[in-house]
Design a protein around this motif. Structure first.
Motif, short mmCIF file in Angstrom:
data_model
loop_
_atom_site.label_atom_id
_atom_site.label_comp_id
_atom_site.label_asym_id
_atom_site.label_seq_id
_atom_site.Cartn_x
_atom_site.Cartn_y
_atom_site.Cartn_z
N PHE A 34 44.60 38.31 45.99
CA PHE A 34 43.89 37.10 45.50
C PHE A 34 42.31 37.67 45.31
CE2 PHE A 34 40.52 34.28 46.92
CZ PHE A 34 40.62 33.26 45.71
N LEU A 35 42.01 38.68 46.26
CA LEU A 35 40.63 39.24 45.94
C LEU A 35 40.56 40.29 44.65
CD1 LEU A 35 39.42 39.95 49.72
CD2 LEU A 35 38.54 38.04 48.39
N GLN A 37 42.35 39.79 42.09
CA GLN A 37 42.39 38.94 40.67
C GLN A 37 41.21 38.33 40.66
OE1 GLN A 37 45.48 36.17 41.01
NE2 GLN A 37 47.15 37.82 40.71
N GLN A 38 40.15 37.99 41.73
CA GLN A 38 38.96 37.10 41.74
C GLN A 38 37.69 38.10 41.78
OE1 GLN A 38 39.22 33.87 41.22
NE2 GLN A 38 41.20 33.95 41.10
N SER A 39 37.93 39.37 41.30
CA SER A 39 36.90 40.31 41.50
C SER A 39 35.60 39.91 40.73
CB SER A 39 37.46 41.72 41.13
OG SER A 39 37.77 41.91 39.83
N GLU A 40 35.66 39.57 39.53
CA GLU A 40 34.55 38.75 38.90
C GLU A 40 33.87 37.67 39.57
OE1 GLU A 40 37.76 36.49 37.43
OE2 GLU A 40 37.47 38.53 37.60
N ARG A 41 34.51 36.87 40.40
CA ARG A 41 33.72 35.85 41.22
C ARG A 41 33.37 36.29 42.63
NH1 ARG A 41 36.84 30.40 40.97
NH2 ARG A 41 37.52 31.50 42.60
N VAL A 42 33.67 37.42 43.01
CA VAL A 42 33.04 37.91 44.40
C VAL A 42 31.68 38.27 44.47
CG1 VAL A 42 33.63 39.64 46.15
CG2 VAL A 42 35.55 38.72 44.93
N ILE A 55 35.91 31.55 51.08
CA ILE A 55 36.36 31.04 49.67
C ILE A 55 36.01 29.85 49.28
CG2 ILE A 55 38.54 30.74 48.57
CD1 ILE A 55 39.90 32.90 50.32
N ASP A 58 34.43 27.75 43.31
CA ASP A 58 33.94 28.46 42.24
C ASP A 58 33.80 30.09 42.58
OD1 ASP A 58 31.57 27.83 43.57
OD2 ASP A 58 30.73 27.51 41.85
N LYS A 59 33.49 30.43 43.95
CA LYS A 59 33.23 31.76 44.19
C LYS A 59 33.57 32.24 45.50
CE LYS A 59 28.77 31.60 41.94
NZ LYS A 59 27.82 30.94 41.96
N VAL A 60 33.82 33.57 45.72
CA VAL A 60 34.22 34.40 46.91
C VAL A 60 32.95 34.89 47.42
CG1 VAL A 60 36.09 35.71 47.96
CG2 VAL A 60 36.78 34.30 46.13
#
Length: 82
Positions: A34-35, A37-42, A55, A58-60
């Motif tokens: 998950f992290l 895949q969501q790297s641009e939102r971390v 989490i 919209d962001k992590v």
């Protein structure tokens, strides 16, 4: 209500989906994926190694504050709402 999660950042408590400690996040292959895949939102708020993963919709966030401390803060806020 808002929860302070580090580096002068407060987020709305109702936007939080999950708060994970670093150990749980590192041991779970699903969370790792998950992290990734969501790297641009971390958003890394920690100058040192992070202690928790927050989490939201919209962001992590990678926070320097321990998950137990964040839980206490969220519980205190929900008590003060009433």
């Amino acid at each position: 209500m808002y929860i302070h999660i580090g580096e002068d950042l407060n987020i709305r408590a109702k936007d939080v989906i999950s708060i994970l400690d670093k150990e749980s996040a590192n041991q779970s292959p699903l969370v790792k994926e998950f992290l990734k895949q969501q790297s641009e939102r971390v958003i890394n708020l920690s100058k040192n190694p992070y202690k928790s993963v927050i989490i939201t919709y919209d962001k992590v966030y990678l926070s320097p504050i321990a998950s137990g401390t964040l839980k206490k803060r969220s519980n205190q806020m929900s008590i003060h709402e009433f």
